[in-house]
Design a protein around this motif. Structure first.
Motif, mmCIF file in Angstrom:
data_model
loop_
_atom_site.group_PDB
_atom_site.id
_atom_site.type_symbol
_atom_site.label_atom_id
_atom_site.label_comp_id
_atom_site.label_asym_id
_atom_site.label_seq_id
_atom_site.Cartn_x
_atom_site.Cartn_y
_atom_site.Cartn_z
ATOM 1 N N ALA A 39 49.653 34.231 63.940
ATOM 2 C CA ALA A 39 50.332 34.745 62.748
ATOM 3 C C ALA A 39 49.564 35.917 62.134
ATOM 4 N N PHE A 40 48.251 36.031 62.438
ATOM 5 C CA PHE A 40 47.425 37.098 61.863
ATOM 6 C C PHE A 40 47.290 38.304 62.778
ATOM 7 N N ALA A 41 47.804 38.194 64.004
ATOM 8 C CA ALA A 41 47.657 39.294 64.962
ATOM 9 C C ALA A 41 48.287 40.558 64.406
ATOM 10 N N GLY A 42 47.503 41.658 64.497
ATOM 11 C CA GLY A 42 48.047 42.944 64.108
ATOM 12 C C GLY A 42 48.005 43.241 62.618
ATOM 13 N N LEU A 43 47.537 42.315 61.801
ATOM 14 C CA LEU A 43 47.430 42.607 60.364
ATOM 15 C C LEU A 43 46.210 43.496 60.137
ATOM 16 N N GLY A 44 46.410 44.624 59.484
ATOM 17 C CA GLY A 44 45.362 45.630 59.367
ATOM 18 C C GLY A 44 44.179 45.199 58.524
ATOM 19 N N ASN A 45 44.376 44.306 57.581
ATOM 20 C CA ASN A 45 43.295 43.966 56.659
ATOM 21 C C ASN A 45 42.612 42.638 56.995
ATOM 22 N N VAL A 46 42.776 42.209 58.267
ATOM 23 C CA VAL A 46 42.199 40.932 58.685
ATOM 24 C C VAL A 46 41.569 41.068 60.068
ATOM 25 N N ASP A 47 40.354 40.516 60.256
ATOM 26 C CA ASP A 47 39.846 40.255 61.603
ATOM 27 C C ASP A 47 39.881 38.750 61.799
ATOM 28 N N LEU A 48 40.423 38.313 62.932
ATOM 29 C CA LEU A 48 40.587 36.882 63.184
ATOM 30 C C LEU A 48 39.689 36.445 64.346
ATOM 31 N N PHE A 49 38.805 35.486 64.087
ATOM 32 C CA PHE A 49 37.968 34.886 65.136
ATOM 33 C C PHE A 49 38.384 33.435 65.321
ATOM 34 N N VAL A 50 38.663 33.064 66.566
ATOM 35 C CA VAL A 50 39.090 31.692 66.845
ATOM 36 C C VAL A 50 38.035 31.005 67.701
ATOM 37 N N LEU A 51 37.462 29.927 67.191
ATOM 38 C CA LEU A 51 36.487 29.154 67.960
ATOM 39 C C LEU A 51 37.221 28.052 68.718
ATOM 40 N N LEU A 52 37.184 28.136 70.050
ATOM 41 C CA LEU A 52 37.840 27.127 70.893
ATOM 42 C C LEU A 52 36.780 26.370 71.686
ATOM 43 N N PRO A 53 36.863 25.043 71.758
ATOM 44 C CA PRO A 53 35.911 24.309 72.599
ATOM 45 C C PRO A 53 36.202 24.622 74.078
ATOM 46 N N SER A 54 35.248 25.299 74.732
ATOM 47 C CA SER A 54 35.470 25.811 76.087
ATOM 48 C C SER A 54 35.847 24.695 77.061
ATOM 49 N N GLY A 55 36.902 24.876 77.821
ATOM 50 C CA GLY A 55 37.281 23.916 78.847
ATOM 51 C C GLY A 55 37.894 22.637 78.311
ATOM 52 N N ARG A 56 38.111 22.546 77.005
ATOM 53 C CA ARG A 56 38.627 21.294 76.447
ATOM 54 C C ARG A 56 39.997 21.463 75.797
ATOM 55 N N VAL A 57 40.633 22.580 76.087
ATOM 56 C CA VAL A 57 41.996 22.772 75.600
ATOM 57 C C VAL A 57 42.872 23.050 76.815
ATOM 58 N N SER A 58 44.161 22.836 76.692
ATOM 59 C CA SER A 58 45.032 23.052 77.844
ATOM 60 C C SER A 58 45.145 24.552 78.119
ATOM 61 N N GLU A 59 45.575 24.894 79.354
ATOM 62 C CA GLU A 59 45.653 26.304 79.719
ATOM 63 C C GLU A 59 46.635 27.054 78.817
ATOM 64 N N VAL A 60 47.747 26.405 78.498
ATOM 65 C CA VAL A 60 48.725 27.063 77.624
ATOM 66 C C VAL A 60 48.106 27.330 76.260
ATOM 67 N N GLN A 61 47.400 26.329 75.736
ATOM 68 C CA GLN A 61 46.770 26.503 74.425
ATOM 69 C C GLN A 61 45.762 27.645 74.465
ATOM 70 N N ARG A 62 44.919 27.663 75.532
ATOM 71 C CA ARG A 62 43.918 28.715 75.628
ATOM 72 C C ARG A 62 44.591 30.082 75.725
ATOM 73 N N ARG A 63 45.567 30.170 76.606
ATOM 74 C CA ARG A 63 46.218 31.463 76.821
ATOM 75 C C ARG A 63 46.897 31.993 75.558
ATOM 76 N N GLN A 64 47.369 31.074 74.731
ATOM 77 C CA GLN A 64 48.014 31.570 73.515
ATOM 78 C C GLN A 64 47.016 32.286 72.614
ATOM 79 N N MET A 65 45.740 31.917 72.704
ATOM 80 C CA MET A 65 44.734 32.596 71.893
ATOM 81 C C MET A 65 44.096 33.765 72.621
ATOM 82 N N THR A 66 44.026 33.713 73.951
ATOM 83 C CA THR A 66 43.271 34.730 74.685
ATOM 84 C C THR A 66 44.147 35.870 75.194
#
Ligand SMILES: *Cc1c(COP(=O)(O)O)cnc(C)c1O
Length: 459
Positions: free
Chosen positions: A148-175
């Motif tokens: 929802a924050f992608a492309g908003l000019g006044n925000v930088d968004l960092f997402v911390l994901l536990p490596s290897g512990r989320v499904s591929e679809v979930q990971r891909r949606q963030m990466t």
């Protein structure tokens, strides 16, 4: 409307400032000073109206004058325009008196879209008005809706994901976001590690102020508020307030089910509010025994519920302890330093008056996915299946609504193993597996992650 901290030592803020702050400066969570009530007549008048109109009626009193009425209505409209279903949160019937509320028709196919789409628009409006830039860091066990924050000019968004512990679809949606302001960080650890780093980051005031850190994790009260709405839309569709309804909620961080508690306090007649956990069952154990004690996290096929530290539970404790902020602060300190605490007898009784609970292990979850497909033709994601299994144990005379928290196609391996059918992604996400990924691997270390965030923002 004024917002206070569950630990009683942070500044009192209005809706907008509490939303932009996320976590309170005393480590607590913001709550409205008083919960505005709605009359039975006003609730009855919501039945059958557009989701956006129900959202406006339910949320408006909590927002106060932080957003002008027309602006707020427009923001709600934008927030849900990208959903793939005109009802936004449609109901399906699974059996006699048992209904599923499908919360997976948003852009990332999980219920978190309801809150994140709204909060993205609210942040954009507030920051544009202030001329400010902020850094959002969020920790996720899988779903965030943070795009929802992608492309908003006044925000930088960092997402911390536990490596290897989320499904591929979930990971891909963030990466696979092509927005330059979206930074996916794959942390070498569990979700609880990510969440602990996030909390420590917020308590590092030097860092917090220098990057203008904001939190949009489910601790943000604006998110909880957005989730209150579908309790009203679904319950009124089934006859509330003239009859009471029950809800069962697949629970991890306690944000979604706590929204149900707020709905009840506003005046929605909710009978049972049932916490459904997977094998990581700290909340179920707490309700049964009063001992809120962390065990290790055991990875499951419902990864978004694989947690032992359930942040929003602090809000439930605040009310269970009769709004005694000092008592909450004391228990939270014990949780941090001793790994647990025992809920006082009075507070435990208060919790049990509001919440029931149950758990589903892995076999039960798979069996529920298979059985629900067979009997109702409905394919559940593993989280929703945990909910359906626990709901079935709590069916009474009220209609039971189980919240379906994610689309089955986000967990294709688990669903295929249970049913033999691989659920396809909806058309709008069909090319997800072809999109290039962009992510940075980081150690589970506060200092290293803070340094990386500083460097990225300066670029
Ligand atoms: C986040 C999530 C949950 C848990 O919700 P909480 O508000 O953290 O209790 C359950 N199911 C899915 C699919 C989720 O993404």
């Amino acid at each position: 409307m004024r917002y206070i901290s569950t630990r009683g030592q942070a500044p009192v803020l209005n809706f907008e400032d509490a939303m932009l702050a996320g976590l309170a400066r005393d480590g607590g969570l913001y709550l409205p000073e008083a919960i505005p009530a709605m009359s039975a007549g006003a609730i009855a008048a919501l039945a059958g109206r557009r989701y956006e109109e129900i959202a406006n009626e339910v949320m408006r009193p909590f927002v106060g004058d932080a957003f002008a009425p027309d602006e707020f209505r427009e923001i709600i409209g934008k927030s849900y325009a990208g959903f793939g279903h005109p009802a936004r949160a449609p109901l399906k019937q699974l059996g006699p008196n048992h209904f599923l509320c499908e919360l997976f028709h948003g852009p990332t196919l999980a219920f978190k879209d309801f809150a994140m789409q709204l909060i993205g628009q609210l942040f954009q409006a507030a920051l544009a008005r202030r001329g400010e830039h902020i850094t959002i860091v969020t920790a996720t066990s899988g779903d965030t809706g943070a795009e929802a924050f992608a492309g908003l000019g006044n925000v930088d968004l960092f997402v911390l994901l536990p490596s290897g512990r989320v499904s591929e679809v979930q990971r891909r949606q963030m990466t696979t976001s092509d927005a330059e302001n979206v930074h996916a960080l794959l942390v070498d650890g569990h979700f609880d590690d990510c969440q602990a780093i996030l909390k420590d980051m917020f308590n590092d005031f030097g860092f917090r102020d220098s990057v203008k850190l904001a939190g949009v994790n489910s601790i943000n009260f604006a998110r909880v508020l957005a989730q209150v709405v579908y309790y009203f839309s679904s319950a009124t569709a089934l006859g509330a307030p003239h009859r009471a309804v029950d809800f069962t909620v697949p629970t991890g961080n306690f944000g979604d089910i706590f929204a149900g508690y707020i709905a009840k306090r506003i005046g929605l007649p909710i009978g049972q509010l049932v916490i459904a956990t997977n094998q990581n069952d700290i909340l179920h154990r707490t309700l049964q025994t009063g001992a809120h004690v962390k065990h290790g996290v055991t990875p499951s096929i419902s990864p978004s519920m694989d947690i032992q530290v359930s942040s929003n539970f602090e809000r439930a404790l605040y009310y269970a302890y009769g709004e005694d902020a000092a008592a909450v602060a004391h228990e939270m300190q014990a949780l941090k330093t001793e790994g647990g605490f025992t809920v006082s007898q009075g507070a435990l009784e208060a919790l049990r008056e509001t919440y029931a609970s149950g758990r589903a292990n892995e076999d039960e979850t798979r069996a529920t996915i298979a059985a629900t497909r067979r009997t109702a033709g409905e394919i559940l994601c593993p989280h929703s299946a945990v909910g359906v299994k626990v709901a079935a144990e709590h069916l009474g005379s009220n209609p039971m609504i189980t919240l379906a928290t994610a689309h089955p196609a986000k967990f294709p391996d688990a669903v295929e193993a249970a049913t033999g059918v691989r659920p396809p992604l909806p058309n709008r996400l069909a090319d997800l597996y072809e999109r290039p990924e962009r992510a940075t691997e980081v150690p589970s270390d506060l200092g290293a992650i803070e340094t990386l965030i500083r460097e990225r923002i300066q670029r």
